[in-house]
Design an enzyme around this catalytic site. Sequence first.
Site, short mmCIF file in Angstrom:
data_model
loop_
_atom_site.label_atom_id
_atom_site.label_comp_id
_atom_site.label_asym_id
_atom_site.label_seq_id
_atom_site.Cartn_x
_atom_site.Cartn_y
_atom_site.Cartn_z
N ASP A 194 -15.31 -0.59 2.52
CA ASP A 194 -14.58 0.32 3.20
C ASP A 194 -15.43 0.86 4.58
O ASP A 194 -16.56 1.36 4.30
CB ASP A 194 -14.54 1.63 2.25
CG ASP A 194 -13.33 2.48 2.87
OD1 ASP A 194 -13.13 2.57 4.29
OD2 ASP A 194 -12.91 3.55 2.27
N GLY A 242 -6.93 -1.51 8.36
CA GLY A 242 -7.47 -2.41 7.29
C GLY A 242 -8.76 -1.70 6.86
O GLY A 242 -9.79 -2.51 6.63
N ARG A 258 -14.39 2.70 6.98
CA ARG A 258 -13.85 3.35 7.91
C ARG A 258 -14.98 4.51 8.19
O ARG A 258 -15.80 5.02 7.29
CB ARG A 258 -12.59 4.25 6.89
CG ARG A 258 -11.40 3.60 7.25
CD ARG A 258 -10.30 3.99 6.27
NE ARG A 258 -10.76 4.18 5.06
CZ ARG A 258 -9.87 4.56 4.14
NH1 ARG A 258 -8.49 5.04 4.46
NH2 ARG A 258 -10.34 4.73 2.56
N CYS A 276 0.87 -1.05 -0.03
CA CYS A 276 -0.13 0.13 0.00
C CYS A 276 0.72 1.15 -0.09
O CYS A 276 2.14 1.02 -0.19
CB CYS A 276 -0.94 0.12 1.23
SG CYS A 276 -0.07 -0.12 2.82
ZN LIG Z 1 -1.54 0.61 4.25
#
Ligand SMILES: [Zn+2]
Length: 217
Positions: free
Chosen positions: A143, A110, A145, A83
């Site tokens: 996702d 993550g 988040r 990443c």
């Molecule tokens: Zn990362």
Amino acid sequence: MSGALPVATIRTEVPVPLRFPDGYTTTARVFSFHGLVDGREHLAFGLGDWSVALDRAAGGGPPPLVRPHSECLTGDVFGSQRCDCGPQLREAVERIADAGGLLLYLRQEGRGIGLYAKLDAYALQDAGMDTYEANEALGRGADERDYTVAAQMLVALGADRVALLSNNPDKAEQLRRLGVEVAERVPTGLHLSAANAGYLAAKVDRAAHTIDLPFVR
Ligand SMILES: [Zn+2]
């Protein structure tokens, strides 16, 4: 998230001198908080002339530069090439220190699914899925988040109008919905490597990140 944003307050603030592996140094004012909604230990780093920047913004001047950075143990600490988190964090610290502002270090590893699940997702990616498909195959959101605690920290620090250092339109939209005015979105640099090209391409294709990749998809 509905209703008013729950109030968080500053718990502790301490100076922490920082030194990165490439030799870059700066000093951060590190804040902890009471009242963050998920009970996790998130941090805010005041960098450069952060207090001057906040005062200036409160007086109607330009907003402070702010980056909410989601924890990535493998990338931030170990320099994983899968990443671009480590280089993004390093870039953000210097750019914010130059401009005066805040880096929020959010404990949502993550994309919010946790460290072990992230490694499970890597295994699925090695079998051909992209990062979002892999999370979904694990029964998780593409996702997960959430920026509620980011908004709480910003409000606690008096930074409810920001220039957001991010390529992620969802991050800006969530903060806006939470009552933080995103006056400007400032893109981060490109941190491309052979190992993370597919990951960056997935961010562009699947989540409309504003990254100029130098290859045609
Ligand atoms: Zn990362």
